[in-house]
Each structure stands twice: as structure tokens, then as C-alpha cells.
Design a protein around this motif. Structure first.
Motif, PDB file in Angstrom:
ATOM      1  N   LEU A  79      69.192  65.075  13.182  1.00  0.00           N
ATOM      2  CA  LEU A  79      68.407  65.419  12.005  1.00  0.00           C
ATOM      3  C   LEU A  79      68.023  64.162  11.225  1.00  0.00           C
ATOM      4  O   LEU A  79      66.892  64.035  10.758  1.00  0.00           O
ATOM      5  CB  LEU A  79      69.172  66.391  11.112  1.00  0.00           C
ATOM      6  N   VAL A  80      68.936  63.218  11.119  1.00  0.00           N
ATOM      7  CA  VAL A  80      68.634  61.956  10.421  1.00  0.00           C
ATOM      8  C   VAL A  80      67.495  61.234  11.139  1.00  0.00           C
ATOM      9  O   VAL A  80      66.573  60.724  10.492  1.00  0.00           O
ATOM     10  CB  VAL A  80      69.885  61.055  10.320  1.00  0.00           C
ATOM     11  N   ARG A  81      67.530  61.200  12.453  1.00  0.00           N
ATOM     12  CA  ARG A  81      66.445  60.554  13.206  1.00  0.00           C
ATOM     13  C   ARG A  81      65.108  61.249  12.958  1.00  0.00           C
ATOM     14  O   ARG A  81      64.084  60.589  12.773  1.00  0.00           O
ATOM     15  CB  ARG A  81      66.770  60.540  14.707  1.00  0.00           C
ATOM     16  N   GLU A  82      65.122  62.566  12.958  1.00  0.00           N
ATOM     17  CA  GLU A  82      63.883  63.320  12.739  1.00  0.00           C
ATOM     18  C   GLU A  82      63.344  63.100  11.324  1.00  0.00           C
ATOM     19  O   GLU A  82      62.141  62.926  11.131  1.00  0.00           O
ATOM     20  CB  GLU A  82      64.103  64.808  13.010  1.00  0.00           C
ATOM     21  N   VAL A  83      64.227  63.123  10.351  1.00  0.00           N
ATOM     22  CA  VAL A  83      63.801  62.882   8.967  1.00  0.00           C
ATOM     23  C   VAL A  83      63.264  61.460   8.820  1.00  0.00           C
ATOM     24  O   VAL A  83      62.259  61.238   8.155  1.00  0.00           O
ATOM     25  CB  VAL A  83      64.951  63.172   7.974  1.00  0.00           C
ATOM     26  N   GLN A 136      61.706  59.779  11.024  1.00  0.00           N
ATOM     27  CA  GLN A 136      60.345  59.762  11.566  1.00  0.00           C
ATOM     28  C   GLN A 136      59.345  60.302  10.553  1.00  0.00           C
ATOM     29  O   GLN A 136      58.207  59.849  10.508  1.00  0.00           O
ATOM     30  CB  GLN A 136      60.275  60.563  12.854  1.00  0.00           C
ATOM     31  N   VAL A 137      59.756  61.253   9.743  1.00  0.00           N
ATOM     32  CA  VAL A 137      58.854  61.835   8.749  1.00  0.00           C
ATOM     33  C   VAL A 137      58.644  60.897   7.569  1.00  0.00           C
ATOM     34  O   VAL A 137      57.523  60.684   7.129  1.00  0.00           O
ATOM     35  CB  VAL A 137      59.382  63.203   8.257  1.00  0.00           C
ATOM     36  N   ILE A 138      59.734  60.322   7.050  1.00  0.00           N
ATOM     37  CA  ILE A 138      59.625  59.520   5.827  1.00  0.00           C
ATOM     38  C   ILE A 138      59.371  58.050   6.095  1.00  0.00           C
ATOM     39  O   ILE A 138      59.013  57.309   5.182  1.00  0.00           O
ATOM     40  CB  ILE A 138      60.859  59.692   4.915  1.00  0.00           C
ATOM     41  N   GLY A 139      59.583  57.628   7.331  1.00  0.00           N
ATOM     42  CA  GLY A 139      59.354  56.235   7.691  1.00  0.00           C
ATOM     43  C   GLY A 139      60.630  55.418   7.674  1.00  0.00           C
ATOM     44  O   GLY A 139      61.533  55.672   6.871  1.00  0.00           O
ATOM     45  N   PRO A 140      60.704  54.442   8.542  1.00  0.00           N
ATOM     46  CA  PRO A 140      61.924  53.646   8.687  1.00  0.00           C
ATOM     47  C   PRO A 140      62.202  52.706   7.519  1.00  0.00           C
ATOM     48  O   PRO A 140      63.317  52.199   7.389  1.00  0.00           O
ATOM     49  CB  PRO A 140      61.688  52.861   9.977  1.00  0.00           C
ATOM     50  N   SER A 141      61.224  52.482   6.661  1.00  0.00           N
ATOM     51  CA  SER A 141      61.444  51.571   5.538  1.00  0.00           C
ATOM     52  C   SER A 141      62.265  52.213   4.419  1.00  0.00           C
ATOM     53  O   SER A 141      62.803  51.514   3.563  1.00  0.00           O
ATOM     54  CB  SER A 141      60.111  51.064   4.981  1.00  0.00           C
ATOM     55  N   ARG A 142      62.369  53.533   4.422  1.00  0.00           N
ATOM     56  CA  ARG A 142      63.157  54.237   3.405  1.00  0.00           C
ATOM     57  C   ARG A 142      64.618  54.215   3.813  1.00  0.00           C
ATOM     58  O   ARG A 142      64.954  54.315   4.986  1.00  0.00           O
ATOM     59  CB  ARG A 142      62.682  55.688   3.275  1.00  0.00           C
ATOM     60  N   ASN A 143      65.497  54.108   2.827  1.00  0.00           N
ATOM     61  CA  ASN A 143      66.929  54.040   3.134  1.00  0.00           C
ATOM     62  C   ASN A 143      67.675  55.316   2.744  1.00  0.00           C
ATOM     63  O   ASN A 143      68.889  55.319   2.651  1.00  0.00           O
ATOM     64  CB  ASN A 143      67.568  52.835   2.451  1.00  0.00           C
ATOM     65  N   ASP A 144      66.928  56.418   2.544  1.00  0.00           N
ATOM     66  CA  ASP A 144      67.567  57.653   2.098  1.00  0.00           C
ATOM     67  C   ASP A 144      67.455  58.793   3.108  1.00  0.00           C
ATOM     68  O   ASP A 144      67.576  59.965   2.758  1.00  0.00           O
ATOM     69  CB  ASP A 144      66.992  58.090   0.751  1.00  0.00           C
ATOM     70  N   ALA A 145      67.257  58.458   4.371  1.00  0.00           N
ATOM     71  CA  ALA A 145      67.107  59.498   5.399  1.00  0.00           C
ATOM     72  C   ALA A 145      68.360  60.356   5.524  1.00  0.00           C
ATOM     73  O   ALA A 145      68.260  61.574   5.674  1.00  0.00           O
ATOM     74  CB  ALA A 145      66.750  58.879   6.743  1.00  0.00           C
ATOM     75  N   ALA A 146      69.525  59.756   5.447  1.00  0.00           N
ATOM     76  CA  ALA A 146      70.764  60.542   5.571  1.00  0.00           C
ATOM     77  C   ALA A 146      70.895  61.528   4.415  1.00  0.00           C
ATOM     78  O   ALA A 146      71.196  62.705   4.623  1.00  0.00           O
ATOM     79  CB  ALA A 146      71.979  59.622   5.644  1.00  0.00           C
TER      80      ALA A 146
END
Length: 68
Positions: A3-7, A9-19
Motif C-alpha cells: 500500500l505504501v508503494r502504491e500511495v 506512486q500516486v503522490i510522488g516519490p518526493s513526498r515523505n508522508d506516504a506511510a
């Protein structure tokens, strides 16, 4: 982690709040599912409408739309 990987992809790798966003989404989905499974939604609430509205809110939750 999927789920973290999928999120991410949606928000972009530059964001640090995927988890954090992933746990937010998981909590929303789990909470709605629990309410439905436990038959905790009062009548005359339409379960299908709750599911539709919940799914419609997920993109905003993932992207942080409306977050203060």
C-alpha cells in the motif's frame, strides 16, 4: 508495504508522508468494512452508498486534499 508503494506512486516519490497516508487510507477502508461486517450502520443507511462515497473520498485522502 504494498500500500505504501502504491500511495507513493500516486503522490510522488518526493513526498515523505506516504506511510502516514497509507495508514490513513487503510484506516478508512478498514473502519467502513468493520461497520458493514458488524452491521453497525443504522437503518436506513444504504451500504452501497456508503461504499461509493468512501471510495470516492480515497483519492483526496491519498493526496491530502482538504488536509489542514
Amino acid at each position: 508495504m504494498q500500500l505504501v508503494r502504491e500511495v507513493t506512486q500516486v503522490i510522488g516519490p518526493s513526498r515523505n508522508d506516504a506511510a502516514a497516508r497509507s495508514f490513513h487510507v487503510w484506516g478508512l477502508v478498514h473502519g467502513i468494512a468493520s461497520l458493514i461486517i458488524d452491521r453497525r450502520l443504522p437503518q436506513p443507511v444504504d451500504v452501497d452508498e456508503v461504499i461509493v462515497q468512501s471510495l470516492a473520498s480515497l483519492p483526496g485522502a491519498i493526496r491530502g486534499v482538504g488536509a489542514g
